[in-house]
Design a protein around this motif. Structure first.
Motif, mmCIF file in Angstrom:
data_model
loop_
_atom_site.group_PDB
_atom_site.id
_atom_site.type_symbol
_atom_site.label_atom_id
_atom_site.label_comp_id
_atom_site.label_asym_id
_atom_site.label_seq_id
_atom_site.Cartn_x
_atom_site.Cartn_y
_atom_site.Cartn_z
ATOM 1 N N GLN A 50 18.952 -7.039 -8.043
ATOM 2 C CA GLN A 50 19.601 -6.454 -9.233
ATOM 3 C C GLN A 50 18.889 -5.178 -9.695
ATOM 4 O O GLN A 50 19.531 -4.237 -10.138
ATOM 5 N N ASN A 51 17.564 -5.179 -9.613
ATOM 6 C CA ASN A 51 16.797 -4.013 -10.095
ATOM 7 C C ASN A 51 16.233 -3.172 -8.962
ATOM 8 O O ASN A 51 15.607 -2.146 -9.215
ATOM 9 N N ASP A 52 16.376 -3.603 -7.727
ATOM 10 C CA ASP A 52 15.705 -2.909 -6.628
ATOM 11 C C ASP A 52 16.512 -3.085 -5.345
ATOM 12 O O ASP A 52 16.343 -4.049 -4.612
ATOM 13 N N ALA A 53 17.397 -2.119 -5.080
ATOM 14 C CA ALA A 53 18.289 -2.212 -3.921
ATOM 15 C C ALA A 53 17.520 -2.214 -2.600
ATOM 16 O O ALA A 53 18.045 -2.606 -1.567
ATOM 17 N N ARG A 54 16.268 -1.801 -2.662
ATOM 18 C CA ARG A 54 15.462 -1.643 -1.459
ATOM 19 C C ARG A 54 14.702 -2.906 -1.073
ATOM 20 O O ARG A 54 14.129 -2.977 0.024
ATOM 21 N N ILE A 55 14.689 -3.910 -1.962
ATOM 22 C CA ILE A 55 13.728 -4.994 -1.783
ATOM 23 C C ILE A 55 13.953 -5.782 -0.482
ATOM 24 O O ILE A 55 13.007 -6.271 0.136
ATOM 25 N N GLY A 56 15.205 -5.904 -0.028
ATOM 26 C CA GLY A 56 15.462 -6.640 1.215
ATOM 27 C C GLY A 56 14.740 -6.000 2.392
ATOM 28 O O GLY A 56 14.126 -6.685 3.219
ATOM 29 N N GLY A 57 14.820 -4.677 2.467
ATOM 30 C CA GLY A 57 14.108 -3.963 3.535
ATOM 31 C C GLY A 57 12.607 -4.185 3.435
ATOM 32 O O GLY A 57 11.925 -4.420 4.440
ATOM 33 N N SER A 58 12.101 -4.129 2.214
ATOM 34 C CA SER A 58 10.655 -4.314 2.026
ATOM 35 C C SER A 58 10.216 -5.703 2.491
ATOM 36 O O SER A 58 9.147 -5.861 3.082
ATOM 37 N N LEU A 59 11.051 -6.714 2.241
ATOM 38 C CA LEU A 59 10.672 -8.093 2.585
ATOM 39 C C LEU A 59 10.707 -8.343 4.094
ATOM 40 O O LEU A 59 9.801 -8.984 4.634
ATOM 41 N N ILE A 60 11.719 -7.834 4.784
ATOM 42 C CA ILE A 60 11.755 -8.063 6.238
ATOM 43 C C ILE A 60 10.593 -7.335 6.899
ATOM 44 O O ILE A 60 9.994 -7.816 7.875
ATOM 45 N N ARG A 61 10.218 -6.191 6.338
ATOM 46 C CA ARG A 61 9.083 -5.465 6.916
ATOM 47 C C ARG A 61 7.786 -6.280 6.780
ATOM 48 O O ARG A 61 6.915 -6.212 7.645
ATOM 49 N N LEU A 62 7.655 -7.063 5.689
ATOM 50 C CA LEU A 62 6.465 -7.911 5.540
ATOM 51 C C LEU A 62 6.383 -8.949 6.665
ATOM 52 O O LEU A 62 5.302 -9.238 7.195
ATOM 53 N N HIS A 63 7.518 -9.534 7.023
ATOM 54 C CA HIS A 63 7.543 -10.525 8.117
ATOM 55 C C HIS A 63 7.109 -9.856 9.426
ATOM 56 O O HIS A 63 6.270 -10.398 10.167
ATOM 57 N N PHE A 64 7.644 -8.679 9.698
ATOM 58 C CA PHE A 64 7.267 -7.924 10.899
ATOM 59 C C PHE A 64 5.761 -7.629 10.898
ATOM 60 O O PHE A 64 5.057 -7.900 11.886
ATOM 61 N N HIS A 65 5.235 -7.115 9.801
ATOM 62 C CA HIS A 65 3.818 -6.763 9.755
ATOM 63 C C HIS A 65 2.920 -8.000 9.745
ATOM 64 O O HIS A 65 1.750 -7.914 10.114
ATOM 65 N N ASP A 66 3.457 -9.142 9.320
ATOM 66 C CA ASP A 66 2.714 -10.400 9.430
ATOM 67 C C ASP A 66 2.675 -10.848 10.894
ATOM 68 O O ASP A 66 1.606 -11.106 11.446
ATOM 69 N N CYS A 67 3.839 -10.898 11.523
ATOM 70 C CA CYS A 67 3.930 -11.484 12.868
ATOM 71 C C CYS A 67 3.166 -10.696 13.938
ATOM 72 O O CYS A 67 2.657 -11.282 14.893
ATOM 73 N N PHE A 68 3.105 -9.368 13.802
ATOM 74 C CA PHE A 68 2.447 -8.554 14.835
ATOM 75 C C PHE A 68 0.918 -8.652 14.788
ATOM 76 O O PHE A 68 0.249 -8.169 15.699
ATOM 77 N N VAL A 69 0.374 -9.249 13.720
ATOM 78 C CA VAL A 69 -1.079 -9.342 13.584
ATOM 79 C C VAL A 69 -1.470 -10.814 13.591
ATOM 80 O O VAL A 69 -1.245 -11.532 12.610
ATOM 81 N N ASP A 70 -1.979 -11.300 14.717
ATOM 82 C CA ASP A 70 -2.382 -12.701 14.870
ATOM 83 C C ASP A 70 -1.241 -13.685 14.633
ATOM 84 O O ASP A 70 -1.470 -14.827 14.220
ATOM 85 N N GLY A 71 -0.006 -13.254 14.878
ATOM 86 C CA GLY A 71 1.134 -14.155 14.767
ATOM 87 C C GLY A 71 1.623 -14.320 13.343
ATOM 88 O O GLY A 71 1.034 -13.804 12.385
ATOM 89 N N CYS A 72 2.749 -15.042 13.215
ATOM 90 C CA CYS A 72 3.404 -15.221 11.904
ATOM 91 C C CYS A 72 2.678 -16.307 11.123
ATOM 92 O O CYS A 72 3.094 -17.474 11.124
ATOM 93 N N ASP A 73 1.589 -15.923 10.465
ATOM 94 C CA ASP A 73 0.723 -16.901 9.801
ATOM 95 C C ASP A 73 0.478 -16.566 8.337
ATOM 96 O O ASP A 73 -0.445 -17.105 7.720
ATOM 97 N N GLY A 74 1.263 -15.639 7.787
ATOM 98 C CA GLY A 74 1.088 -15.273 6.388
ATOM 99 C C GLY A 74 -0.176 -14.486 6.100
ATOM 100 O O GLY A 74 -0.521 -14.263 4.935
ATOM 101 N N SER A 75 -0.871 -14.035 7.160
ATOM 102 C CA SER A 75 -2.170 -13.362 6.953
ATOM 103 C C SER A 75 -2.028 -12.083 6.134
ATOM 104 O O SER A 75 -2.907 -11.742 5.344
ATOM 105 N N LEU A 76 -0.896 -11.380 6.293
ATOM 106 C CA LEU A 76 -0.676 -10.134 5.542
ATOM 107 C C LEU A 76 -0.716 -10.359 4.033
ATOM 108 O O LEU A 76 -1.062 -9.456 3.273
#
Ligand code: HEM
Ligand SMILES: *[C@@H]1O[C@H](CO)[C@@H](O)[C@H](O)[C@H]1NC(C)=O
Ligand SMILES: *[C@@H]1O[C@H](CO)[C@@H](O)[C@H](O)[C@H]1NC(C)=O
Ligand SMILES: *[C@@H]1O[C@H](CO)[C@@H](O)[C@H](O)[C@H]1NC(C)=O
Ligand SMILES: *[C@@H]1O[C@H](CO)[C@@H](O)[C@H](O)[C@H]1NC(C)=O
Ligand SMILES: *[C@@H]1O[C@H](CO)[C@@H](O)[C@H](O)[C@H]1NC(C)=O
Ligand SMILES: *[C@@H]1O[C@H](CO)[C@@H](O)[C@H](O)[C@H]1NC(C)=O
Ligand SMILES: *[C@@H]1O[C@H](CO)[C@@H](O)[C@H](O)[C@H]1NC(C)=O
Ligand SMILES: *[C@@H]1O[C@H](CO)[C@@H](O)[C@H](O)[C@H]1NC(C)=O
Ligand SMILES: *[C@@H]1O[C@H](CO)[C@@H](O)[C@H](O)[C@H]1NC(C)=O
Length: 327
Positions: A50-76
């Motif tokens: 509602q307040n941030d049309a960009r937030i979906g893009g920002s969230l998927i990028r977090l998953h990508f940046h999490d998974c590429f570093v020691d796997g998808c373990d929430g480390s980011l």
């Protein structure tokens, strides 16, 4: 009469044990322990949109940046804590760039209220990615779940494993290969640049003095170049943002690929997929540009492939109660 062989029993035990420790993720992982988790995640993202049309893009990028570093373990998601946790958030590809951590906290709070101690932060990023894509008009899919959260961050790994927007196709392909992804995954997942924003500093070398030639990147469409030179003037702020997809900025569609065909890829790493002569990625770009269904099908499969990078399962890792710190 055959007696029960101890050797056979041992082999069976080893088989069961090893298949357990290689446990696969499953779309029904929370079906008894948190059956409503997908809609809880989706509702929080709908509110944030509602307040941030960009937030979906920002969230998927977090998953990508999490998974590429020691796997998808929430480390980011782990904050710097002054001693052993040296945060990935401060790594070069993430600093002043990754965003949406407050929304992840809101999702975690909503999920903890419904099912305390059950859903990992790593899985929240995977679920948030699917909701973000489908809410923006992209495909829906059954997210594979059952990841657990790591207890450590790897800032050096984030500096070296994440792709840079200034890299050529050889380097990009290598970084995907390093985590078990192929060129089809590279092209399909780059299609996530159909939404979200990028800062001038991530593409400004292309605008005025590309590779120290004194000229702009010759692959840039001249009309688009003029627009970008106005948004990102020489000597201006490198932090100014613009749309990754200039045609349909907040919609998840296949326009990213037609943009590449008309030399309107924003990042050098985007345009490389189509403009590297003889590259195997060109035919894939053409396919996804001509056929959105083909893009969506490949994108879903590649998201599943990315989400399968070295998850912690079984009794490894933990279910963090706060995504920002280990328990
Ligand atoms: C192929 C290598 C890739 C490179 C070099 C790359 C690089 C970048 C850069 C430089 C930005 C702009 C960041 C900023 O200015 O703050 C960006 C944004 C973004 N990237 Fe990528 N990326 C790549 C692949 C991916 C993948 C695989 C995904 C997801 C599946 C993805 C999703 C996004 C999204 C959605 C944004 C916009 C984020 C926002 O608005 O907050 N990218 N990327
Ligand atoms: C599931 O979550 C959604 C969103 O939070 C909520 O509207 C719905 O009532 C929940 N359903 C159940 C069965 O709890
Ligand atoms: C990040 O942004 C802050 C505030 O604008 C600035 O002071 C800092 O230098 C930036 N850091 C990097 C690495 O760009
Ligand atoms: C990662 O890169 C950042 C930004 O360039 C730098 O400040 C930091 O020291 C690097 N960290 C490691 C562990 O290499
Ligand atoms: C591409 O990879 C090579 C070899 O690892 C490296 O020397 C080079 O700096 C990389 N290019 C960029 C732009 O990062
Ligand atoms: C990419 O850059 C590396 C070195 O940085 C070079 O060896 C390689 O040939 C380049 N690849 C292409 C396709 O230009
Ligand atoms: C381009 O960058 C190089 C290296 O920084 C510099 O020597 C050159 O003067 C620049 N050219 C122009 C036209 O700005
Ligand atoms: C588009 O791609 C889908 C999925 O791969 C395929 O089933 C369909 O036949 C393709 N359509 C055309 C017109 O090629
Ligand atoms: C286009 O992509 C779809 C989905 O990945 C694939 O099934 C199809 O074979 C591809 N078509 C061409 C012509 O490459
Ligand atoms: C930082 O986190 C580590 C790992 O959880 C923990 O052992 C350490 O005590 C924490 N340090 C501080 C200052 O909180």
């Amino acid at each position: 009469m055959a007696s029960f062989s101890p050797l056979l029993a041992m082999a069976l035990a080893i088989f069961i044990f090893s298949s357990h420790s290689n446990a696969q993720l499953s779309s029904t992982f929370y079906s008894t322990t948190c059956p409503n988790v997908s809609s809880i995640v989706r509702t929080v993202i709908q509110q944030a949109l509602q307040n941030d049309a960009r937030i979906g893009g920002s969230l998927i990028r977090l998953h990508f940046h999490d998974c590429f570093v020691d796997g998808c373990d929430g480390s980011l998601l782990l904050d710097n804590n002054g001693t052993t946790i040296v945060s990935e958030k401060d790594a070069l590809p993430n600093t002043n760039s990754t965003r949406g951590f407050d929304v992840v906290d809101n999702i975690k709070t909503a999920v903890e209220n419904a099912c305390p101690g059950v859903v990992s932060c790593a899985d929240i990023l995977a679920l948030a990615s699917e909701s973000s894509v489908s809410l923006a008009g992209g495909p829906s899919w059954n997210v594979l779940l059952g990841r657990r959260d790591g207890r450590t961050a790897n800032q050096g790994g984030a500096n070296t494993s994440l792709p840079s927007p200034f890299e050529n196709l050889t380097n990009l392909t290598q970084k995907f290969t390093n985590v078990g992804l192929n060129v089809n995954d590279l092209v399909a997942l780059s299609g996530a640049h159909t939404f979200g924003r990028a800062q001038c500093r991530t593409f400004s070398p292309r605008l005025f003095n590309f590779s120290n030639t004194g000229n702009p990147d010759p692959t840039l469409n001249t009309t688009y170049l003029a627009t970008l030179q106005q948004i990102c003037p020489q000597g201006g702020s490198g932090f100014t943002v613009t749309n990754l997809d200039p045609t349909t900025p907040d919609t998840f569609d296949n326009n990213y690929f037609s943009n590449l065909q008309t030399n309107r890829g924003l990042l050098q790493s985007d345009q490389e997929l189509f403009s590297t002569s003889g590259a195997p990625t060109i035919a894939i770009v053409n396919n996804f540009s001509a056929n959105q269904t083909a893009f969506f099908e490949s994108f879903v499969q590649s998201m599943i492939n990315m989400g399968n990078i070295s998850p912690l399962t079984g009794s490894n890792g933990e279910i963090r109660s706060n995504c920002r710190r280990p328990n």
